[in-house]
Scaffold this active site. Structure first.
Site, mmCIF file in Angstrom:
data_model
loop_
_atom_site.group_PDB
_atom_site.id
_atom_site.type_symbol
_atom_site.label_atom_id
_atom_site.label_comp_id
_atom_site.label_asym_id
_atom_site.label_seq_id
_atom_site.Cartn_x
_atom_site.Cartn_y
_atom_site.Cartn_z
ATOM 1 N N GLU A 178 0.795 -1.226 0.000
ATOM 2 C CA GLU A 178 0.000 0.000 0.000
ATOM 3 C C GLU A 178 0.833 1.285 0.000
ATOM 4 O O GLU A 178 0.820 2.050 0.971
ATOM 5 C CB GLU A 178 -0.951 0.000 1.198
ATOM 6 C CG GLU A 178 -1.904 -1.176 1.217
ATOM 7 C CD GLU A 178 -2.995 -1.049 2.290
ATOM 8 O OE1 GLU A 178 -2.934 -0.104 3.096
ATOM 9 O OE2 GLU A 178 -3.898 -1.883 2.297
ATOM 10 N N GLU A 190 -5.447 -8.590 1.304
ATOM 11 C CA GLU A 190 -6.114 -8.191 2.548
ATOM 12 C C GLU A 190 -7.575 -7.927 2.246
ATOM 13 O O GLU A 190 -7.912 -7.285 1.248
ATOM 14 C CB GLU A 190 -5.540 -6.888 3.132
ATOM 15 C CG GLU A 190 -4.149 -6.997 3.673
ATOM 16 C CD GLU A 190 -3.641 -5.671 4.255
ATOM 17 O OE1 GLU A 190 -4.479 -4.819 4.645
ATOM 18 O OE2 GLU A 190 -2.423 -5.508 4.301
HETATM 19 C C1 FCB Z 1 -4.491 -1.863 5.616
HETATM 20 C C2 FCB Z 1 -3.117 -2.204 6.157
HETATM 21 C C3 FCB Z 1 -3.129 -3.220 7.270
HETATM 22 C C4 FCB Z 1 -4.286 -2.985 8.208
HETATM 23 C C5 FCB Z 1 -5.583 -2.861 7.448
HETATM 24 C C6 FCB Z 1 -6.801 -2.696 8.322
HETATM 25 O O1 FCB Z 1 -4.444 -0.600 5.038
HETATM 26 O O2 FCB Z 1 -2.298 -2.686 5.135
HETATM 27 O O3 FCB Z 1 -1.897 -3.198 7.918
HETATM 28 O O4 FCB Z 1 -4.032 -1.878 8.995
HETATM 29 O O5 FCB Z 1 -5.502 -1.786 6.561
#
Ligand code: FCB
Length: 461
Positions: free
Chosen positions: A166, A351
């Site tokens: 990210e 994620e």
């Molecule tokens: C993302 C991050 C991760 C976590 C989630 C909720 O942006 O990569 O580390 O904080 O959000």
């Protein structure tokens, strides 16, 4: 309808070093910017929480891998702490730091769990921040050096590496809004950091082509921007927001160009990237990781600096504890859009998950985190919809395996499918962990078990 996934679809869960490991300075590690950020009284996060203990994963790693095995995970996405490996960021390698990750990778492989390391999940060595951090163009070389150390040490055991997690959050949170380490507030710095992040990514991919034998990719958070109306100013506002958050990173990496809207967003802070910088950022990758949590509905707003765009809260929709709208169809749309714009690249959901206020545990069963169960089932269903439409999605990682340090929001926001008691550090799988075990076992079909209640989630169905 039974929704099973392609053969060899990879099901796993994710964490990141500073959020779970604890013991940030153990065994010769150097401090990271997150260690500094949480300990500096001028910067520290509101709750005063730090990653000093976190989930104590650094000391409990073997038990944690055992737990992953019991949960039936096929993959574990984690990140490597750069300053455990190179305490000064470059130069001297700290063998004890390398040994920790080697043990982790060995335990995972022994357990039949695919290791998916990310080289950078936001914890820059503090020693490099002292040299300008992401603002120093040399960071591309520093990152390449660190990446090569890791590839040389572990490429025999690891088959899929990610460079950055990210980059948008690193630049926007760390350099524009100051809410994340290193806590700066400058639009000029945000533009410079963004460019250096993508140059560093490119350098780490080049290093992989020199030393590695398997796959390397990068992980972007994609949050689709829906215009609040058909009015041209709202459509243009949504395009600026999309350029800033999504295309600013994916375009240079995958198309070798910068979105034209960025000039408008950054104003005098914008400088065109040189052809060399674009070429460095645009290295062929073997996969892209996508983190998806929510969408945003956007309207024009002259006072909303610097985008001149603001989010419109969707009244009536469900929102998580972090204020994110629950809207699964946007996950399908994200995946379709990604293929449409960037072509056929293997994708992994690296994620996806949600913080909810979990109900208290009771003597007669696991924490009944029904909201999280519904969120996961609906979003996994949305991934299936994209696969059914022909998108090459190869895996899905839940965020997160554990409740952990949610950066500036501290320990109060819980994303885990496994509950962590921060007094005793006991791990207790929640109901969502049991659901996820069944999803993995059935290669997706078990999402049907929760679909009757999925209508509670806006937009599902
Ligand atoms: C993302 C991050 C991760 C976590 C989630 C909720 O942006 O990569 O580390 O904080 O959000």
């Amino acid at each position: 309808m039974s929704r099973t996934f392609p053969d060899r679809f990879l099901w796993g869960a994710a964490t990141a070093a500073y959020q779970v490991e604890g013991s940030p300075l153990a065994d010769g590690a150097g401090a990271s910017i997150w260690h500094r950020f949480t300990h500096d009284p001028r910067l520290m996060i509101a709750s005063g929480d730090t990653g000093d203990v976190a989930c104590d994963h650094y000391n409990r790693m073997e038990g944690d891998v055992e737990l992953m095995k019991q949960l039936g995970l096929q993959a574990y996405r984690f990140s490597i702490s750069w300053s455990r490996i190179l305490p000064e960021g470059t130069g001297r390698v700290n063998q004890a730091g390398l040994d920790f990750y080697r043990r982790l990778v060995d335990r995972l492989n022994d357990a039949g769990i695919v290791p998916l390391p990310t080289l950078y999940h936001w914890d820059l060595p503090a020693a490099l921040d002292d040299r300008g951090g992401w603002l120093n163009r040399d960071v591309a070389e520093w990152f390449g050096e660190y990446a090569a150390v890791m590839y040389r040490a572990l490429d025999g055991e690891v088959r899929r590496w990610a460079t950055l997690n990210e980059p948008w959050v690193v630049a926007d949170g760390g350099y524009l809004n100051g809410v994340l380490a290193p806590g700066h507030r400058s639009i000029f710095e945000c533009a410079i950091a963004s460019r250096n992040l993508m140059r560093a990514h490119g350098r780490a991919v080049q290093a992989y082509r020199e030393t590695g034998r398997h796959e390397v990719g990068v992980v972007f958070n994609i949050e689709p921007k829906y215009p609040a109306s058909d009015r041209p100013e709202d459509v243009a506002a949504a395009a600026r927001a999309d350029a800033y958050m999504n295309r600013q990173y994916a375009d240079p990496a995958l198309l070798g160009a910068c979105p034209p809207e960025l000039r408008d967003v950054y104003g005098e802070a914008w400088e065109d990237w040189s052809a060399d910088d674009l070429a460095l950022a645009c290295q062929p990758v073997d996969f892209v990781g996508i983190n998806y949590y929510t969408r945003s509905v956007v309207r024009a707003s002259e006072s909303a600096w610097p985008l001149r765009a603001e989010a419109v809260v969707q009244e009536g929709a469900q929102h998580t504890e972090t204020g994110w709208e629950v809207f699964p169809p946007a996950m399908t749309r994200t995946l379709l859009w990604f293929r449409e714009r960037y072509g056929e690249i293997p994708l992994y959901i690296m994620e996806n998950g949600a913080a909810f206020a979990d109900p208290a545990s009771s003597a007669d069963g696991p924490i009944a985190d029904e909201d999280r169960c519904r969120y996961l089932a609906a979003h996994i269903g949305a991934v299936h919809d994209a696969i059914a439409a022909g998108v090459d999605v190869r895996g899905y990682m839940v965020w997160s395996l554990f409740d952990n340090l949610e950066w500036a929001l501290g320990y109060a926001k819980r994303f885990g499918i496994v509950h962590v008691d921060y007094d005793t550090l006991a791990r207790t799988p929640k109901k969502s962990a049991d659901l996820y075990r069944r999803i993995v076992e059935s290669n997706g079909a078990a999402i049907g078990d929760v679909s009757s209640s999925a209508s509670k989630i806006s937009g599902a169905g």
